[in-house]
Write a protein that holds these residues in place. Structure first.
Motif, PDB file in Angstrom:
ATOM      1  N   ARG A 167       0.326  12.826  -8.321  1.00  0.00           N
ATOM      2  CA  ARG A 167      -0.554  13.953  -7.965  1.00  0.00           C
ATOM      3  C   ARG A 167       0.241  15.242  -7.739  1.00  0.00           C
ATOM      4  NH1 ARG A 167      -5.377  11.644  -3.958  1.00  0.00           N
ATOM      5  NH2 ARG A 167      -6.029   9.968  -5.355  1.00  0.00           N
ATOM      6  N   MET A 191     -11.132   4.421  12.425  1.00  0.00           N
ATOM      7  CA  MET A 191      -9.743   4.510  12.908  1.00  0.00           C
ATOM      8  C   MET A 191      -9.433   3.797  14.211  1.00  0.00           C
ATOM      9  SD  MET A 191      -9.934   8.575  13.775  1.00  0.00           S
ATOM     10  CE  MET A 191     -10.943   8.947  12.360  1.00  0.00           C
ATOM     11  N   PRO A 196      -7.334   4.106   5.521  1.00  0.00           N
ATOM     12  CA  PRO A 196      -6.995   4.158   4.098  1.00  0.00           C
ATOM     13  C   PRO A 196      -6.347   2.854   3.609  1.00  0.00           C
ATOM     14  CG  PRO A 196      -6.385   6.222   5.161  1.00  0.00           C
ATOM     15  CD  PRO A 196      -6.857   5.296   6.253  1.00  0.00           C
ATOM     16  N   ALA A 197      -5.413   2.322   4.378  1.00  0.00           N
ATOM     17  CA  ALA A 197      -4.710   1.113   3.923  1.00  0.00           C
ATOM     18  C   ALA A 197      -5.675  -0.059   3.794  1.00  0.00           C
ATOM     19  CB  ALA A 197      -3.584   0.764   4.901  1.00  0.00           C
ATOM     20  N   ARG A 209      -8.802  -7.900  -1.739  1.00  0.00           N
ATOM     21  CA  ARG A 209      -8.356  -8.746  -0.628  1.00  0.00           C
ATOM     22  C   ARG A 209      -8.563  -8.045   0.714  1.00  0.00           C
ATOM     23  NH1 ARG A 209      -3.002  -6.665  -0.484  1.00  0.00           N
ATOM     24  NH2 ARG A 209      -2.402  -5.875  -2.514  1.00  0.00           N
ATOM     25  N   PHE A 215      -8.687   1.261  17.111  1.00  0.00           N
ATOM     26  CA  PHE A 215      -8.363  -0.160  17.139  1.00  0.00           C
ATOM     27  C   PHE A 215      -7.245  -0.373  18.157  1.00  0.00           C
ATOM     28  CE2 PHE A 215      -6.338  -3.808  14.450  1.00  0.00           C
ATOM     29  CZ  PHE A 215      -6.855  -4.751  15.318  1.00  0.00           C
ATOM     30  N   GLU A 242       1.127   6.925  -6.455  1.00  0.00           N
ATOM     31  CA  GLU A 242      -0.073   7.748  -6.612  1.00  0.00           C
ATOM     32  C   GLU A 242       0.196   9.213  -6.225  1.00  0.00           C
ATOM     33  OE1 GLU A 242      -3.287   6.739  -7.520  1.00  0.00           O
ATOM     34  OE2 GLU A 242      -4.079   8.772  -7.192  1.00  0.00           O
ATOM     35  N   TYR A 257       0.837  -1.201   0.000  1.00  0.00           N
ATOM     36  CA  TYR A 257       0.000   0.000   0.000  1.00  0.00           C
ATOM     37  C   TYR A 257       0.874   1.254   0.000  1.00  0.00           C
ATOM     38  CZ  TYR A 257      -3.184   3.632   1.689  1.00  0.00           C
ATOM     39  OH  TYR A 257      -3.900   4.785   1.846  1.00  0.00           O
ATOM     40  N   TRP A 269      -7.951   0.362   0.824  1.00  0.00           N
ATOM     41  CA  TRP A 269      -7.214   0.099  -0.423  1.00  0.00           C
ATOM     42  C   TRP A 269      -7.043  -1.400  -0.643  1.00  0.00           C
ATOM     43  CZ3 TRP A 269      -2.329  -2.073  -1.439  1.00  0.00           C
ATOM     44  CH2 TRP A 269      -1.887  -1.934  -2.761  1.00  0.00           C
ATOM     45  N   GLU A 270      -6.736  -2.117   0.432  1.00  0.00           N
ATOM     46  CA  GLU A 270      -6.614  -3.580   0.290  1.00  0.00           C
ATOM     47  C   GLU A 270      -7.930  -4.189  -0.175  1.00  0.00           C
ATOM     48  OE1 GLU A 270      -3.308  -5.311   3.284  1.00  0.00           O
ATOM     49  OE2 GLU A 270      -5.085  -4.473   4.260  1.00  0.00           O
ATOM     50  N   ASP A 300     -11.555   8.130  -1.762  1.00  0.00           N
ATOM     51  CA  ASP A 300     -10.559   8.518  -2.755  1.00  0.00           C
ATOM     52  C   ASP A 300     -10.068   7.252  -3.447  1.00  0.00           C
ATOM     53  OD1 ASP A 300      -8.108   9.077  -4.024  1.00  0.00           O
ATOM     54  OD2 ASP A 300      -7.742  10.789  -2.689  1.00  0.00           O
ATOM     55  N   PRO A 301     -10.322   7.122  -4.748  1.00  0.00           N
ATOM     56  CA  PRO A 301      -9.978   5.856  -5.425  1.00  0.00           C
ATOM     57  C   PRO A 301      -8.474   5.610  -5.463  1.00  0.00           C
ATOM     58  CG  PRO A 301     -11.187   7.351  -6.896  1.00  0.00           C
ATOM     59  CD  PRO A 301     -10.910   8.109  -5.644  1.00  0.00           C
ATOM     60  N   GLY A 302      -7.683   6.660  -5.350  1.00  0.00           N
ATOM     61  CA  GLY A 302      -6.231   6.483  -5.419  1.00  0.00           C
ATOM     62  C   GLY A 302      -5.596   6.152  -4.082  1.00  0.00           C
ATOM     63  N   THR A 303      -6.239   6.552  -2.983  1.00  0.00           N
ATOM     64  CA  THR A 303      -5.591   6.377  -1.674  1.00  0.00           C
ATOM     65  C   THR A 303      -6.417   5.552  -0.694  1.00  0.00           C
ATOM     66  OG1 THR A 303      -6.615   8.342  -0.688  1.00  0.00           O
ATOM     67  CG2 THR A 303      -4.578   8.681  -1.922  1.00  0.00           C
ATOM     68  N   GLY A 304      -7.688   5.353  -1.001  1.00  0.00           N
ATOM     69  CA  GLY A 304      -8.547   4.610  -0.077  1.00  0.00           C
ATOM     70  C   GLY A 304      -9.033   5.443   1.096  1.00  0.00           C
ATOM     71  N   HIS A 343       2.323   1.805  -3.290  1.00  0.00           N
ATOM     72  CA  HIS A 343       1.286   2.332  -4.173  1.00  0.00           C
ATOM     73  C   HIS A 343       1.103   3.828  -3.937  1.00  0.00           C
ATOM     74  CE1 HIS A 343      -2.612   3.164  -5.966  1.00  0.00           C
ATOM     75  NE2 HIS A 343      -2.987   3.616  -4.781  1.00  0.00           N
ATOM     76  N   LEU A 344       1.095   4.224  -2.656  1.00  0.00           N
ATOM     77  CA  LEU A 344       0.907   5.647  -2.358  1.00  0.00           C
ATOM     78  C   LEU A 344       2.069   6.479  -2.873  1.00  0.00           C
ATOM     79  CD1 LEU A 344      -0.579   5.889   1.256  1.00  0.00           C
ATOM     80  CD2 LEU A 344      -1.765   6.134  -0.936  1.00  0.00           C
ATOM     81  N   ARG A 368      -9.159  -7.661   4.554  1.00  0.00           N
ATOM     82  CA  ARG A 368      -8.469  -8.454   5.561  1.00  0.00           C
ATOM     83  C   ARG A 368      -9.163  -8.245   6.899  1.00  0.00           C
ATOM     84  NH1 ARG A 368      -3.654  -7.006   8.012  1.00  0.00           N
ATOM     85  NH2 ARG A 368      -3.865  -4.964   7.031  1.00  0.00           N
TER      86      ARG A 368
END
Ligand SMILES: Cc1cc2nc3c(=O)[nH]c(=O)nc-3n(C[C@H](O)[C@H](O)[C@H](O)COP(=O)(O)OP(=O)(O)OC[C@H]3O[C@@H](n4cnc5c(N)ncnc54)[C@H](O)[C@@H]3O)c2cc1C
Lengths: 292, 797
Positions: free
Chosen positions: A277, B699, B782-783, B792, B701, A273, A266, B786-787, B656-660, A269-270, B794
């Motif tokens: 940007r 957030m 975000p992570a 996948r 956890f 990305e 991830y 994105w996964e 956000d499709p790029g960062t989740g 990827h960032l 999790r």
């Protein structure tokens, strides 16, 4: 209430005074600027200085000055001052981009650019910003003043070239015509440290090609800037397919670790990305600067 | 003597004038809070007071080989160092929990979670106490920990609780509700079944004020005064009496202003007991305040349920049944706070708001090497987990049936005429008008328009999600015949006195941690007696000054204590009638009540106000037989049933499709808590709960690594939301009074915390529909989003 180990405290009144105090109290003394990195570490007892030398009264280090083609920022300049400065916003929009997402207003009211750079936290935002703007650090010590590039200033995570008996006094930003810059960060919550962030600065030649490009990444273990991507872009016109490739190279250059903020893939990827940007935004801003 | 009095919605509610009774008035307690004049446990300073600090285990599971306290004792300012061995001698090394288990006050044999209490230093100031902790040398023989709850019952798993005679595994309990055979039969013949494992991860209430106590043992009288952060001072007094042997009448518990509880301050923590021991040992008052990391790492966590859920339906969308098996992580000691007969709390309300043919759930509780606790964080005794499970399942079913999730819910909600509604696991829902609430929230949201916008955005590759949750809570525990905590029936008392000048004091057994009791309870009395709220003092939190009762949690203050207060006011009103009759030289039955005054039927000009009657009662009026000379009364209220608040929530998110990264763009909350006493306080409770919901969904956890290190021990690692993560809340309401509650009020404290996480997760999953995602677990960082987008998702554990 978390309680630090016991320490002594003294307030410095001038830079010379601070240097003398550092010298007198030896390696177990530390200067405290905004205290927003040092005090939490002391409360968690990760740092246990015997002496705290308070440099908050060194007003001589709190300034933003234009000096020809250099912007000089005193080490005691607060985050909030950087964020509020129209001059900085105009010359280096990346600083405002970054400052908006550094911590929260309380921290920004106290935390300083000097403290941020000297803390050298791998997830610290201003280090990336300074690298990307090709800034220089002015350090004073018993032997006088020295000026270092950011690459020389940073020695790794939590390590800088500032010796125990020295002070970072100023950060110098070269002002370039037809330039634009941008910063973007992904965080789990406002005020959290970056999962990953990226910064870019582009300056355009008269023909509209990029005569300099700098790309920096935060929190992915990249020491300097992403030179492979910079080399690819230099001399070319800004365009999307190049930015795509630059993003790919940035991801390749990054060496993130998995933690609660996210897994390695991830973060890679960032890096990709966010690099794309910020390049797009920096290029657009450079183009505007050119017109204006 | 439950008297139901229907009250029309107060015309003053919503106005800013000062209603004498229900309505929007500013909180009476706020002037002291906004001026910084609140008085919290840590503000208490007693003459000669010492300070305590706790040494905690750095590891999750280890045998204690030896403890050397000599250097700590020699540290300047240190007065005493207490270890588990010392407590063994006093028979205080172990204390009973609220769930029929025991918990180590200081570890004697083993440490069983990171952060467990190992030694207690008492010193002249908190700095010396803290510094001396570093001088205690403990030799640990580290043992393999049980961290992965899924492996806790493996045959070879290390046995955590070898302190309990005959223990050979980590199993705590199995508990079930509903009819398994009937449910299986319905599932077997259903057209459609959807199943999903869902994790409700471990979170922490993290109140702004951490836990603490000041203990003052007075040896001559043998009397203990204990100031502590407690949501239940009376229950604590009884438990302290049982544990310490100090007679109950010699114990006074004072819970001053409390900076948030959310369930975190229901239990009795070792630190409270250690402060008492410290005071007994040193003969001086001892203060103990935990720091933020201690609070996050050692006090009551919440949730930590792994739920396998299934829902069965016909192909045209009639929901038939739900079933679930749950693996519940209770940590190293079973210290869950809940009614004794309900080891899984009220999880069996997981049938939700739907008219079902069958339901069955089975919950298995296990020990792990993690902090104990379990029911905390505004969860209404596990209703949070239950609502999350069923509301996610309904959304998944809608997806499978290709039905709109609102339409599916509308089709299956229990109808108004079905109340009181008996569900398949034994609850009797008191009242509801579910469809009205859902339609109202859809109208406020502009639901159809939102769906159109979503379609347009999807066509452009943008990710927008709309999530619905409809929840029914069961709160106000509870009827004594079914519900007790460590043998104490869950009733609450109220005492009311009208002073001669007509001012009043009402003493209640529940304790405010920020809910606004001083205002709400004054308003209840005001509504019943016509005395302005500002003339009514509400006393709470001090066992010497208030009647017995079980305290504030599970949204029970207004359902239980609020009922007691209304009834005690009515008792006073009745008594006032007799006194007024004597004053007016007429018969009581010839009098009629209007707010604040008894008057002669047919001649309204002849009457007596409450103030006049109070003066009469305490004055020289000749009182009728059997009426004594005061205007006081007391009541203990045993609720006939729980109350069932409900609500319809709609959440709109952008991803956000790029960062989740998820942004909660809008949140519409329609709540029905029955009769509304102070709408502003209700909205405040809802705003706070919704913010909590964003925290849990996105957030919060408390995570552990494989060795059992707590990775959420600071606010850098355990994230709680700020104003910047939440939208402007859009709140609305419907009013369906509880038919069995004296004023028809149902409780609102936890509705939003219960109802919002599924709405947010449903919205996130809806946003991710283009990726074929049908479920992802919280927290939607975000992570993790994105996964999920990579196909996948999790589980967090
Ligand atoms: C809640 C929170 C969130 C935060 N989030 C972010 C974030 O998102 N991004 C981010 O970049 N930062 C973040 N920070 C850090 C913040 O920006 C700090 O203010 C900054 O890192 C340190 O600046 P300071 O002036 O407070 O330094 P201090 O804490 O006073 O000092 C830090 C270190 O630098 C040394 N030092 C300070 N000034 C000098 C000097 N002039 N010369 C030599 N040595 C010096 C000190 O001795 C110390 O070792 C956050 C901090 C907090 C508390």
């Amino acid at each position: 209430m978390q309680i630090p180990a016991s320490f002594d405290y003294v307030r410095a009144s001038t830079v010379d005074d601070a240097l003398a105090l550092l010298d007198r109290h030896g390696p177990e003394s530390r200067v405290v600027a905004g205290g927003h990195s040092l005090l939490p570490m002391m409360k968690l007892r990760l740092a246990r200085p015997e002496w705290l030398i308070d440099i908050n009264e060194l007003y001589e280090l709190d300034y933003v000055l234009r000096d020809g083609n250099t912007l000089r920022v005193g080490a005691m300049t607060r985050h909030a001052t950087l964020l509020a400065s129209p001059e900085i916003f105009r010359l280096f929009p990346i600083v405002a981009d970054a400052e908006r997402v550094i911590a929260d207003p309380t921290v920004r009211n106290r935390g300083t650019i000097g403290g941020s750079l000297c803390q050298a936290d791998p997830a610290e935002d201003l280090s990336t910003v300074c690298k990307v703007l090709r800034a220089e650090a002015v350090i004073r010590g018993p032997g006088g003043e020295r000026v270092l590039s950011m690459d020389d200033f940073h020695r790794g995570a939590y390590e800088t070239a500032v010796a125990h008996n020295e002070l970072l006094c100023e950060v110098r930003f070269p002002i370039r015509p037809r330039s634009g810059s941008a910063y973007e960060k992904v965080e789990r919550r406002v005020g959290d440290w970056a999962v990953v962030a990226a910064g870019a600065a582009i300056s355009l030649a008269a023909d509209g090609t990029m005569d300099d490009v700098a790309i920096g990444l935060t929190a992915v273990g990249v020491a300097g800037t992403v030179t492979e991507a910079e080399d690819l872009l230099r001399g070319r016109h800004p365009q999307e397919d190049l930015f795509l490739e630059a993003g790919r190279l940035a991801a390749l250059a990054s060496k993130p670790i998995a933690d609660q903020r996210g897994p390695i893939d991830y973060k890679r990827h960032l890096a990709d990305e966010l690099t794309r940007r910020v390049l797009r935004r920096a290029a657009a801003r450079a183009a505007e600067a050119q017109e204006g | 003597m439950t008297i139901i009095e229907e009250r029309a919605a107060n015309p003053a509610a919503g106005d800013d004038d000062r209603p004498i009774g229900y309505g929007r008035i500013q909180r009476k307690e706020d002037p002291r809070f906004v001026r910084g004049k609140g008085h919290y446990v840590d503000d208490i300073v007693l003459p000669g007071m010492l300070h305590g600090a706790i040494l905690r285990s750095p590891v999750a599971h280890a045998r204690i080989v030896s403890i050397d306290t000599s250097a700590a004792l020699a540290h300047p300012g240190v007065v005493a160092v207490i270890t588990g061995q010392d407590l063994l001698g006093l028979k205080l090394a172990w204390a009973p929990t609220l769930s029929a288990d025991v918990q180590a006050v200081l570890a004697t044999d083993k440490v069983r979670f990171q952060g467990q209490e190992v030694a207690f230093v008492v010193a002249e100031d908190r700095y010396a106490a803290r510094d001396a902790l570093e001088l205690i040398e403990v030799d640990y023989d580290v043992l393999p920990p049980v961290i992965d709850v899924r492996k806790a019952l493996d045959p070879g798993a290390p046995v955590i609780r070898d302190d309990i005679e005959g223990r050979t595994d980590n199993h705590i309990f199995d508990w079930e509700a509903g009819d398994a055979a009937e449910t299986d039969a319905v599932f077997a013949s259903a057209d459609v079944v959807v199943s999903q494992e869902m994790v409700y991860p471990r979170v922490h209430p993290a109140p702004m004020e951490t836990c603490g106590a000041v203990a003052d043992f007075e040896p001559i009288e043998g009397a203990l005064t204990l100031y502590e952060t407690s949501q239940a001072p009376h229950a604590h007094r009884t438990l302290f009496a049982i544990v310490s042997g100090i007679p109950e009448h010699k114990i006074r518990i004072v819970s001053p202003d409390i900076g948030g509880g959310f369930g975190n301050k229901v239990g009795i923590y070792p630190g409270y007991i250690l402060a008492v021991v410290g005071s007994i040992v040193t003969g001086r008052p001892v203060k103990w305040m935990e720091d933020r990391s201690e609070n996050l790492m050692s006090t009551s966590f919440a949730r930590d349920y792994i739920m396998q859920g299934e829902i069965a339906a016909t192909k045209d969308g009639r929901i038939l049944a739900v079933r679930s098996t749950v693996l519940a992580d209770h940590g190293a000691f079973n210290a869950t706070a809940q009614p004794s007969k309900y080891p899984a709390g009220f999880f069996h309300i997981f049938t939700g708001s739907y008219d079902l043919q069958a339901a069955h759930c089975k919950v298995t509780g296990v020990y792990t090497n993690k902090a104990p606790g379990g029911v905390a964080y505004a969860c209404s005794f596990r209703v949070t987990e239950a609502v999350y499970l069923v509301e996610r399942l309904v959304d998944m079913l809608a997806r499978k049936l290709e039905m709109d999730p609102a339409e599916l819910r509308l089709k299956n909600l229990i109808k108004p005429e079905q109340f009181p509604y008996k569900n398949k696991t034994g609850w009797e829902y008191d009242s509801g008008n579910y469809e009205q609430a859902l339609r109202k929230s859809m109208q406020m949201a502009g639901y159809d328009e939102l769906r159109r916008e979503q379609q347009e955005k999807r066509d452009r590759g943008e990710l927008m999600g709309i999530g619905i949750s409809f929840f029914t809570e069961t709160v106000g525990a509870g009827p004594r015949k079914h519900m007790d905590i460590v043998g104490l029936g869950m009733a609450d008392g109220a005492e009311l006195r009208i002073h001669p000048t007509g001012k009043a004091v009402v003493r209640i057994s529940v304790q405010s941690q920020g809910q606004g009791h001083e205002t709400t309870f004054a308003q209840i009395v005001a509504e019943e007696l016509g005395i302005p709220p500002e003339d009514i003092d509400v006393v709470h939190g001090d066992t010497d000054q208030t009647p017995f009762g079980l305290g504030t949690y599970g949204s029970r203050s207004t359902p239980v204590s609020g009922a007691a207060v209304a009834l005690v006011a009515r008792k006073v009103r009745e008594k006032a009638k007799f006194i007024a009759a004597a004053m007016l030289e007429t018969r009581p039955e010839d009098l009629e009540w209007e707010k604040g005054r008894w008057f002669v039927k047919g001649d309204p000009s002849v009457g007596k106000t409450m103030a006049e009657i109070a003066m009469g009662a305490h004055g020289t009026v000749t009182l009728p037989e059997g009426i004594d000379g005061n205007l006081d009364a007391e009541v203990t209220y045993d609720p006939p049933n729980l109350t069932f608040p409900f609500g319809a929530y709609i959440c709109v998110v952008d991803v956000d499709p790029g960062t989740g990264h998820v942004t909660v763009r809008r949140f519409i909350a329609v709540d029905d808590c029955g009769t509304r006493i102070n709408p502003m306080i209700i909205e405040g409770q809802v705003h706070g709960g919704l913010t909590d919901g964003v925290g849990m969904a996105l957030m919060q956890f408390i995570e552990f690594d494989a060795e059992g290190n707590n990775l959420g021990g600071t606010f850098m690692d355990y994230l709680i939301p700020t104003a910047l993560e939440v939208p402007d809340w859009e709140t609305g309401f419907t009013v369906t009074p509880s038919p069995h509650h004296p004023i028809g009020a149902k409780g609102i404290g936890e509705s939003a915390t219960v109802g919002s996480p599924p709405a947010i997760v449903n919205a996130v999953v809806d946003a991710l529909a283009p990726f074929g995602i049908t479920h992802m677990d919280m927290p939607c960082t975000p992570a993790r989003v994105w996964e999920a987008m990579q196909g996948r998702p999790r589980p967090p554990i």
